[in-house]
Design an enzyme around this catalytic site. Structure first.
Site, PDB file in Angstrom:
ATOM      1  N   LYS A 117       3.550   9.053   8.935  1.00 23.84           N
ATOM      2  CA  LYS A 117       3.362   8.466  10.271  1.00 23.84           C
ATOM      3  C   LYS A 117       4.360   8.999  11.313  1.00 23.84           C
ATOM      4  CE  LYS A 117       0.556   4.981   8.280  1.00 23.84           C
ATOM      5  NZ  LYS A 117       0.571   4.099   7.143  1.00 23.84           N
ATOM      6  N   TYR A 147       0.844  -1.192   0.000  1.00 24.70           N
ATOM      7  CA  TYR A 147       0.000   0.000   0.000  1.00 24.70           C
ATOM      8  C   TYR A 147       0.880   1.242   0.000  1.00 24.70           C
ATOM      9  CZ  TYR A 147      -3.636   3.324   1.475  1.00 24.70           C
ATOM     10  OH  TYR A 147      -4.507   4.382   1.557  1.00 24.70           O
ATOM     11  N   ASP A 185       9.197   2.816   0.190  1.00 25.97           N
ATOM     12  CA  ASP A 185       8.120   3.497   0.898  1.00 25.97           C
ATOM     13  C   ASP A 185       8.272   3.145   2.374  1.00 25.97           C
ATOM     14  OD1 ASP A 185       5.841   4.283   2.161  1.00 25.97           O
ATOM     15  OD2 ASP A 185       4.449   3.436   0.699  1.00 25.97           O
TER      16      ASP A 185
HETATM   17  C1  LIG Z   1       0.015   4.651   5.737  1.00 28.19           C
HETATM   18  C2  LIG Z   1       0.819   4.380   4.527  1.00 28.19           C
HETATM   19  C3  LIG Z   1       0.776   5.207   3.390  1.00 28.19           C
HETATM   20  C4  LIG Z   1      -0.205   6.337   3.257  1.00 28.19           C
HETATM   21  O1  LIG Z   1       0.013   7.339   4.172  1.00 28.19           O
HETATM   22  P1  LIG Z   1      -1.209   8.339   4.527  1.00 28.19           P
HETATM   23  O2  LIG Z   1      -0.586   9.315   5.461  1.00 28.19           O
HETATM   24  O3  LIG Z   1      -2.276   7.495   5.115  1.00 28.19           O
HETATM   25  O4  LIG Z   1      -1.632   8.973   3.247  1.00 28.19           O
HETATM   26  C5  LIG Z   1       1.657   4.953   2.360  1.00 28.19           C
HETATM   27  N1  LIG Z   1       2.531   3.937   2.430  1.00 28.19           N
HETATM   28  C6  LIG Z   1       2.593   3.116   3.487  1.00 28.19           C
HETATM   29  C7  LIG Z   1       3.603   2.024   3.509  1.00 28.19           C
HETATM   30  C8  LIG Z   1       1.726   3.290   4.556  1.00 28.19           C
HETATM   31  O5  LIG Z   1       1.779   2.445   5.586  1.00 28.19           O
END
Ligand SMILES: *Cc1c(COP(=O)(O)O)cnc(C)c1O
Length: 434
Positions: A266, A143, A238
């Site tokens: 985060k 994701y 990511d």
């Molecule tokens: C949470 C998450 C996102 C998206 O971040 P948001 O602040 O919710 O837009 C992207 N990549 C990873 C790996 C994530 O865990």
């Protein structure tokens, strides 16, 4: 029992799609009404009905020092008194960039944005602008936020909701996103050979966290590094979830592999809306106003968010022992949970990397999207509610990671294991009755 939550949820559903501002909160995959929260301190959540829970969501990652950690609260309060936004440069942005560079040496330059989604969208635009290529390889079940390019066989919410791609994403966009299998270098090689000279970037969660927690196989990240070098493709980690969590320098440090670009979210915002993308000088030089790749934001580098994130990252940098502490706590919990599963002969696989992990109810080793999908979702559903009843707040989906904070005391971990024992006992009875 959770009267106020249920009432609020009914009201919310009238004017907010699904009653929530992000689908992962909706309890769709476990059923029932989501719990509306009122406040939290450390690892204890209090809901609007006054019930307390031990928290394993941690706002999906940011709360590595626990909720309402005093230094972050003070930093936000002091900063807010001087204005919440200028839309002009501030010193804290410079300090933040310098601090990230110290913690993650591969990040020569970094640009602040407002969410992990925005960070990932921007990162692939930069990779495309830098290489002059259109296609991007991602991994099934990973994701990267809700950007159009990523909603093709994505993890987290889309995986839970059973809609791997979304209406509203154009065919053209979908065609530029190529899907490979996590932990399978051959699937990547095939795509790179088939689309030779067309792939701008490979983006991945170096430790998958959005189809449950799945660590990279030995050699997987290094293999991707070599493939990207051979094909002049930008390697994007990511690290929205893993950054500053699996080590101070994130997965890059933990696995000793350097990416060309990295995205954050985060933890970097300590619970305020922050994302960031950064990387090697050469790649980042195309970002406007230095270069032609446009990227901007009215609230980017927002003083409140920077003050909070800077305070949290400084603490993690100053006291690397937090990571040893988290590792020990997580291993302790994992051992306790395994003992319970073994006691009741429940099929399980508990994956864990540092202070993130997840419990899969399956006999299979979980290494990718398909093996993650062998988890017993019905079992999880009942388990989740039994745990909730016993005051343990787990992520409301079998495909999410659990997060630990430094505030998870031995007592809380023991209570969690006890709750698991009694919950599993009931789940087995209910499953037997069905
Ligand atoms: C949470 C998450 C996102 C998206 O971040 P948001 O602040 O919710 O837009 C992207 N990549 C990873 C790996 C994530 O865990």
């Amino acid at each position: 029992m959770l009267e106020t939550s249920e009432k609020l949820f009914k009201r919310a559903q009238q004017f907010i799609p699904g009653g929530v501002n992000s689908p992962a909160r909706a309890f769709n995959s476990v059923g029932g009404s989501p719990v509306f929260l009122e406040k939290a301190k450390g690892s204890i959540l209090t809901d609007v009905d006054g019930k307390e829970y031990i928290d394993y969501v941690g706002s999906w990652g940011p709360m590595i020092m626990g909720h309402a950690w005093e230094p972050v609260i003070s930093a936000v309060q002091e900063t807010a008194a001087k204005s919440t936004s200028f839309g002009a440069p501030t010193e804290i942005e410079v300090k933040m960039a310098e601090l990230v560079k110290e913690m993650v040496p591969s990040v020569d330059k970094i640009r602040m944005v407002n969410s992990g989604t925005e960070a990932c969208m921007s990162a692939i635009r930069v990779a495309r602008g830098y290489t002059g290529r259109d296609k991007v390889i991602k991994f099934e079940g990973n994701y990267h936020g809700h950007g159009d390019s990523f909603l093709i066989k994505a993890g987290s919410g889309p995986l839970t909701l059973g809609s791997p791609s979304s209406p509203g994403v154009t065919k053209g966009t979908a065609e530029d996103t190529l899907n490979a299998d996590f932990n399978d270098l051959n699937s990547v090689k095939k795509l790179l050979n088939k689309y030779e000279g067309e792939v701008a970037a490979i983006i991945l969660e170096p430790v998958a966290g959005n189809m449950g927690c799945i660590p990279p196989r030995k050699g997987f990240l290094q293999g991707l590094r070599e493939l990207c070098d051979a094909h002049d493709t930008v390697l994007i980690f990511d690290e929205v979830m893993t950054g500053f969590r699996v080590a101070q320098g994130g997965a890059q440090e933990r696995y000793g592999v350097t990416a060309d670009m990295v995205t954050y979210g985060k933890i970097i915002g300590a619970g305020l809306p922050v994302g960031a993308f950064g990387g090697k000088q050469e790649v980042m030089s195309v970002v406007s106003p230095d270069g032609p790749v446009y990227q901007a934001g009215t609230l980017s580098g927002n003083p409140l968010a920077m003050a909070a994130g800077y305070m949290l990252l400084s603490e993690l940098k100053k006291h690397p022992k937090h990571y040893d502490d988290l590792e020990k706590k997580a291993a302790y919990l994992q051992t306790g949970l395994i003992e319970v599963m073994n006691k009741y002969e429940v099929p399980h696989h508990i994956n864990r990397v540092g202070s993130m992990g997840s419990v899969f109810f399956t006999d299979n080793e979980v290494t990718d999207f398909n093996s993650a999908n062998t988890t017993d979702q019905e079992f999880f559903k009942i388990f989740f509610h039994q745990m909730l009843e016993r005051g343990v707040y787990l992520p409301p989906s079998p495909f999410e990671s659990w997060f630990l904070a430094t505030t998870h005391s031995q007592d809380l971990l023991d209570k969690t294991v006890e709750a698991t024992d009694s919950a599993i006992n009931v789940v087995l009875k209910k499953m037997g009755d069905a």
